[in-house]
Scaffold this active site. Sequence first.
Site, mmCIF file in Angstrom:
data_model
loop_
_atom_site.group_PDB
_atom_site.id
_atom_site.type_symbol
_atom_site.label_atom_id
_atom_site.label_comp_id
_atom_site.label_asym_id
_atom_site.label_seq_id
_atom_site.Cartn_x
_atom_site.Cartn_y
_atom_site.Cartn_z
ATOM 1 N N GLU A 243 1.282 -1.225 0.059
ATOM 2 C CA GLU A 243 -0.412 -0.273 0.106
ATOM 3 C C GLU A 243 1.303 1.442 0.175
ATOM 4 O OE1 GLU A 243 -3.578 2.463 2.722
ATOM 5 O OE2 GLU A 243 -2.655 -0.019 3.107
ATOM 6 N N ARG A 244 1.450 1.359 0.633
ATOM 7 C CA ARG A 244 2.468 2.527 0.866
ATOM 8 C C ARG A 244 3.817 2.627 -0.643
ATOM 9 N NH1 ARG A 244 2.999 1.240 7.204
ATOM 10 N NH2 ARG A 244 1.257 2.194 7.930
ATOM 11 N N ARG A 269 6.609 31.817 -19.837
ATOM 12 C CA ARG A 269 6.114 32.652 -19.523
ATOM 13 C C ARG A 269 6.652 34.199 -19.717
ATOM 14 N NH1 ARG A 269 1.765 35.504 -18.034
ATOM 15 N NH2 ARG A 269 1.564 37.039 -16.030
#
Length: 380
Positions: A243-244, A269
């Site tokens: 899971e981790r 930009r």
Amino acid sequence: MKRQIFTEDHEAFRQTVRTFLAKEVEPHYEQWEKDGIVSREAWLAAGRQGLLGLDVPEEYGGGGTADFRYAAVLAEEFSRAGVAGLALGLHNDIIGPYLTSLATDEQKRRWLPGFCSGEIVTAIAMTEPGAGSDLQGIRTTAEDKGDHWVLNGSKTFISNGILADLVIVVARTKPEGGAKGLSLLVVERDTPGFERGRNLDKIGQKSQDTAELFFNDVRVPKENLLGELHGAFLHLMTNLAQERLAIAVGAIAGAEEILEQTTRYVKEREAFGRPLARLQHVRFEIAELATECAVTRAFLDRCIEDHSAGQLDAAHASMAKWWATELQKRVTDRCLQLHGGYGYMNEFPVARAYTDGRIQTIYGGTTEIMKEIIGRSILD
């Protein structure tokens, strides 16, 4: 640096995932964000495309591979696309292992085909209003009534909570024993007494249904006990490394993607008559973030290899989780700053990445819990 961990088969799977995202997810995602939930059709489409149950045996309709690298590809592409709402990773990487490793043959026949087709959406219910990472604080109880359990209590912050057809509930089956008095019970949709509360209003991941769940004298058949009686603590600890790692894999991919977008932005930009990229401060910021991502990527790829070989331990999984998620948070924050006022506008991906990613250092075990696990592994 060229990555070395994936084969041609993994890259072909990556193209499949990208095609799925372009066709079945991205055109609908804005509407899902407004609705606060994804369409069930998206789950069915994922099942048709073979994206569910990657490690489920083929006899039940799954992919039949224990190679975590396929799951890593899926996590990376979903993170790069910025579509956290469709929680395939939760379904596959977190809940899937409980069903494949703990379910009886009868349970597998009952649940896994729908798990792989997308007809059964899953959730796991651990967290309670008064108990998060501390499992000893769980108050939801299951009383043995002979041929069934009677389940009472409430859970909160449950991902897939609204859509879930199958919820693995962590409940206290022995009053004494602390964390070792807990069991996993599977509650199915429409079971009397099982109610869903609010679809919680979060600052990010708007389309990911996260709910409160209530259990009022819910009769759970004895055949819905998952794994060993009073064995939930060990079962939960066994699956936490994957899971981790899965969270960490998504975190570094998300950080890399938003950094790439920001790099393009500062080249285009202009400020003070020249591109932002010509300013030394901006170049230094990009250099620092790119270096941190590169170093983290090398560590994460090694963790993926180790886990695929069955060699990843809890401490290194915790290192991966806390470091990668904290890096994602830091990268996204700095990239938003480099976008200036535009970074605060929801139309720019960096804005959603900022709010969607903030939960990463919290769920799956907070950064503080990860450090405690690492510290104990070194000092105890």
